[in-house]
Motif scaffolding. Structure first.
Motif, PDB file in Angstrom:
ATOM      1  N   ALA A 166       0.835  -1.186   0.000  1.00  0.00           N
ATOM      2  CA  ALA A 166       0.000   0.000   0.000  1.00  0.00           C
ATOM      3  C   ALA A 166       0.873   1.240   0.000  1.00  0.00           C
ATOM      4  O   ALA A 166       1.940   1.262   0.621  1.00  0.00           O
ATOM      5  N   PRO A 167       0.464   2.284  -0.694  1.00  0.00           N
ATOM      6  CA  PRO A 167       1.274   3.487  -0.785  1.00  0.00           C
ATOM      7  C   PRO A 167       1.628   4.023   0.597  1.00  0.00           C
ATOM      8  O   PRO A 167       0.821   4.011   1.520  1.00  0.00           O
TER       9      PRO A 167
ATOM     10  N   LYS B 260      -3.224   7.943  -9.512  1.00  0.00           N
ATOM     11  CA  LYS B 260      -4.667   8.066  -9.272  1.00  0.00           C
ATOM     12  C   LYS B 260      -4.928   8.932  -8.048  1.00  0.00           C
ATOM     13  O   LYS B 260      -5.819   9.797  -8.058  1.00  0.00           O
ATOM     14  N   ASN B 261      -4.150   8.714  -6.988  1.00  0.00           N
ATOM     15  CA  ASN B 261      -4.294   9.519  -5.767  1.00  0.00           C
ATOM     16  C   ASN B 261      -4.027  10.998  -6.044  1.00  0.00           C
ATOM     17  O   ASN B 261      -4.624  11.875  -5.422  1.00  0.00           O
TER      18      ASN B 261
ATOM     19  N   PRO C  36       1.852  -1.374 -10.666  1.00  0.00           N
ATOM     20  CA  PRO C  36       0.584  -1.072  -9.994  1.00  0.00           C
ATOM     21  C   PRO C  36       0.722   0.071  -8.988  1.00  0.00           C
ATOM     22  O   PRO C  36      -0.214   0.851  -8.800  1.00  0.00           O
ATOM     23  N   ARG C  37       1.885   0.175  -8.378  1.00  0.00           N
ATOM     24  CA  ARG C  37       2.111   1.254  -7.416  1.00  0.00           C
ATOM     25  C   ARG C  37       2.047   2.620  -8.101  1.00  0.00           C
ATOM     26  O   ARG C  37       1.462   3.573  -7.569  1.00  0.00           O
TER      27      ARG C  37
ATOM     28  N   GLU D 114       0.398   3.316 -10.811  1.00  0.00           N
ATOM     29  CA  GLU D 114      -1.017   3.538 -11.135  1.00  0.00           C
ATOM     30  C   GLU D 114      -1.767   4.124  -9.954  1.00  0.00           C
ATOM     31  O   GLU D 114      -2.537   5.088 -10.099  1.00  0.00           O
ATOM     32  N   GLN D 115      -1.542   3.554  -8.764  1.00  0.00           N
ATOM     33  CA  GLN D 115      -2.263   4.001  -7.585  1.00  0.00           C
ATOM     34  C   GLN D 115      -1.833   5.401  -7.158  1.00  0.00           C
ATOM     35  O   GLN D 115      -2.673   6.250  -6.807  1.00  0.00           O
ATOM     36  N   GLU D 116      -0.538   5.654  -7.201  1.00  0.00           N
ATOM     37  CA  GLU D 116      -0.039   6.961  -6.780  1.00  0.00           C
ATOM     38  C   GLU D 116      -0.550   8.062  -7.706  1.00  0.00           C
ATOM     39  O   GLU D 116      -0.949   9.139  -7.243  1.00  0.00           O
TER      40      GLU D 116
END
Length: 416
Positions: A29-30, A402-403, A395-396, A398-400
C-alpha cells in the motif's frame, strides 16, 4: 543504451529512478516513506512468447530494470548481448536473422558471378563510407555534420552513415539496399556495422550484377515482425519510407517543418543531426505535422540526442503526442516544463509523453512528479495533468497517480 542524461532531463521520471523488485508481486500500500526498488523483472511481462526463442537466438528469462528501462540478455550461438529497451531488442533480433541470411547470400555461386558482372574493383572503391559508420561519426562534431548529395537538397541536410554515398544512389544500389533491407525486416539505415556491410555488398550484386533474391529471403517471423509494420505509421507513410531516397525524405521533412512555422536553422539542426536516420526523422516530423502546432521547443530537446537510441526515444515521444492528439483531445501547444517535453490540449490538460519499458514509483520519481505538479498549479488555464506512456508502469505507479488525480494511459502505441 539510451543516454542517461537525456532520460533524466526529458521524462517525467528520472533515469536514476530505482526499479521494481524482481518478484513481480503487487506493491505494498502506498506510503510516504516506502518506494519500489530496482532489480530483476520477468522478461515474459514485456516480450511475447514467440519472440523469446528462435532458431538463432534466445532471450534470458529475466531482465534488469533501472526504473524506466529494461536491459535484456540476448544469446545467439556463443555470443551474448545486453540490449536495453524492448524496441532495441526486437531490432537486434531482426538483425541477427538478417545477417545470417545475407551471409548465406554472399557465399553462393550466384553472388560471385553477380559481383564479377558488377566489376569488383569498382565496387570496392566506394565501399568505405558504409563500412565505418561509427568511426566517421566520431570524427564529425555533433550537430555540425554536412554532406553533398543530390543537387540542391544535398547541400542542406546531414547524412547518417547507413545512407551510402553519391555513387551508390546514382547506380541504383541505394534503392536495391532499401528493398533488400525491408524484405529482411531491418532498416536500411541501421548503425549495425556488420549488417551495413552485408546489405551493401549484396545490394551491389543485385543492382550491378543481376543477383536475384530468392523467395526464401524473408524477414524473421513471429512477434519480431517486419521493420515497416512495427514503426507505428500508416500505409501512406510506409510507402513513402520505402520508396523515397534519403534526400527526398529530407525535402519532404523540411517542407512539413516550414509549414509548422519552424525556422530554417531549427529545421536544419534536426535534419543535419548524425543520430537521426532518414526514417527516424521522417517519422518524427510526420507525427509533429499531424499535430499541427509549432514544435520548435520539441526540436530543441530532440537535438540533444547523443545516441541512436536517444533519437528513437524522441521519435516515440512525437508519436505519443500525435496519438493523444488524434484519439484523446486536440493539442494546442507543445512546450517544455522543467526540462520535460509536454503539451497542452484545448481542454487545458497538460500531457507528458513518456517512452519506457517499465516505470516504477521510486523516491526520485515521486519527487519528479511533485515538481511537475507544482509547475502547473495555480495556472488558470490548466485543468489537469496526464501521463501517456508507450510501455508499462507498476501497480504502485497507477495508484499513486490516481491519488494525485493524474490521468494515466499505458501501451498507447500498441498496434490497433
Amino acid at each position: 543504451m539510451i543516454t542517461k542524461y537525456i532520460i533524466a532531463t526529458l521524462t517525467v521520471f528520472t533515469s536514476t529512478a530505482q526499479a521494481q523488485t524482481s518478484s513481480g508481486t503487487p506493491s505494498p500500500a502506498p506510503s510516504a516513506t516506502t518506494f519500489e526498488s530496482s532489480g530483476r523483472v520477468e522478461t515474459k511481462m514485456f516480450i511475447p512468447e514467440d519472440l523469446m526463442k528462435g532458431s538463432l537466438h534466445r532471450v534470458g528469462d529475466q531482465a534488469e530494470n533501472d526504473g524506466l528501462l529494461n536491459t535484456y540478455f540476448l544469446y545467439s550461438g556463443d555470443d551474448a548481448f545486453e540490449v536495453t529497451t524492448g524496441i532495441a531488442l526486437r531490432t537486434r533480433i531482426r538483425e541477427l536473422y538478417a545477417i545470417d541470411k545475407l551471409r548465406a547470400m554472399s557465399q553462393t555461386d550466384e553472388f560471385a558471378k553477380a559481383m564479377a558482372n558488377a566489376g569488383r574493383q569498382k565496387v570496392q572503391s566506394v565501399v568505405g563510407l558504409v563500412e565505418d559508420p561509427f568511426g566517421t561519426i566520431k570524427r564529425v562534431p555533433l550537430g555540425a555534420s554536412r554532406f553533398f548529395g543530390r543537387i540542391g537538397e544535398g547541400l542542406k541536410g546531414g547524412r547518417t552513415q547507413g545512407e551510402g554515398n553519391v555513387v551508390q544512389n546514382i547506380t541504383g544500389i541505394s534503392k536495391a539496399k532499401t528493398t533488400l533491407a525491408v524484405k529482411l525486416g531491418v532498416s536500411p539505415y541501421s548503425y549495425n556495422q556488420e549488417l551495413q556491410h552485408l546489405l551493401t555488398i549484396n545490394a551491389r550484386a543485385i543492382a550491378g550484377g543481376g543477383l536475384v533474391v530468392s523467395a526464401a529471403t524473408a524477414a524473421v517471423g513471429g512477434a519480431a515482425g517486419d521493420v515497416v509494420s512495427v514503426l507505428n505509421v500508416n500505409q501512406t507513410l510506409q510507402q513513402t519510407l520505402v520508396n523515397s531516397t534519403p534526400d527526398d525524405l529530407r525535402i519532404l521533412d523540411r517542407k512539413k517543418l516550414f509549414a509548422l512555422g519552424v525556422r530554417r536553422e531549427d529545421a536544419d539542426a534536426l535534419l543535419m543531426h548524425p543520430w537521426y536516420s532518414p526514417w527516424t526523422e521522417t517519422i518524427l516530423v510526420d507525427a509533429l505535422s499531424n499535430i499541427g502546432v509549432d514544435p520548435t521547443a520539441f526540436l530543441a530537446q530532440a537535438c540533444q540526442a547523443l545516441t541512436e537510441q536517444d533519437a528513437i526515444y524522441f521519435e516515440r515521444l512525437a508519436q505519443i503526442l500525435a496519438r493523444y492528439h488524434a484519439t484523446k483531445a486536440k493539442l494546442r501547444a507543445i512546450h517544455v516544463e522543467s526540462r520535460a517535453v509536454c503539451a497542452r490540449d484545448t481542454n487545458g490538460t497538460v500531457v507528458f509523453p513518456l517512452s519506457c519499458d517499465y516505470a516504477i514509483w521510486s523516491e526520485h520519481a515521486a519527487g519528479r512528479v511533485a515538481e511537475l505538479r507544482a509547475l502547473t498549479q495555480g495556472q488558470d488555464d490548466t485543468t489537469g495533468l496526464a501521463l501517456w506512456v508507450d510501455g508499462k508502469v507498476s501497480p504502485r505507479v497507477e495508484q499513486e497517480l490516481k491519488n494525485l488525480k493524474i490521468d494515466l494511459a499505458t501501451g498507447v502505441l500498441d498496434q490497433r
